[in-house]
Design a protein around this motif. Structure first.
Motif: not given
Length: 194
Positions: A143-164
């Motif tokens: 029916l539907a999808q939502a995607v977290l595009p990449g890793a979002n681990l804390a204390n990393t250089d990820s542009a996505i924050p943890p707990n998205t």
């Protein structure tokens, strides 16, 4: 700091609604529940069946490493391939409290099945890689999808924050899956609305 979603009972929420933006997530008029096994008749009778009802699962009553399956069945959801953990790895912080859900024993996968159809499902996710939240109807049609595009681990250089916050909206959702192919992830503040 992320707030929770504000939800009014006069309409079913949609992902596009501005009130569900990550910065404006203050949920009111919800049922907050723990894993207790007592009767829920009073809570059900006090809600108007014609209005959307949202359930927020409080995971804090779960024991660390407890397999989570039917603890919330009386609230309308059964989990598959899920355990409760209190993360010791700082890369996987909790969003609230100490306890989160993780896919196990099969890593990278967790499923929730609803006893009656829902219209909205959300959770705060932290993942070691790309994660897909998929919603299915009674016949297992997507029916539907939502995607977290990449890793979002804390204390990393990820542009996505943890707990998205990831959420899906569709009519007649009977199950959702969280899948991080060969990865690890945690879920916190699992919510769903009828």
């Amino acid at each position: 700091m992320v707030k929770q979603a504000t939800l009014q009972f006069n309409k079913v929420p949609t992902v596009g609604d501005a009130k569900f933006a990550l910065g404006n997530c203050n949920m009111q008029d919800k049922v907050t529940t723990s894993a207790w096994r007592g009767p829920v008749k009073q809570a059900v009778e006090t809600t108007n069946a014609a209005e959307p009802t949202c359930i927020y699962l409080n995971l804090e009553d779960l024991k660390c490493f407890e397999a989570v399956e039917r603890q919330y069945e009386h609230w309308g959801v059964i989990f598959h391939n899920s355990i409760a953990i209190q993360p010791s790895n700082s890369a996987f912080p909790t969003h609230s409290g100490l306890t989160v859900l993780m896919g196990a024993p099969k890593s990278g996968f967790l499923e929730a099945t609803f006893l009656r159809p829902v219209n909205w499902v959300s959770a705060f996710v932290t993942s070691s890689q790309r994660l897909v939240l998929s919603a299915y109807d009674r016949d297992r049609q997507l029916l539907a999808q939502a995607v977290l595009p990449g890793a979002n681990l804390a204390n990393t250089d990820s542009a996505i924050p943890p707990n998205t916050l990831l959420s899906v909206t569709a009519n007649n959702i009977y199950s959702v899956t969280f899948c991080a192919f060969d990865g690890q992830f945690t879920l916190d503040d699992f919510n769903f609305c009828f």
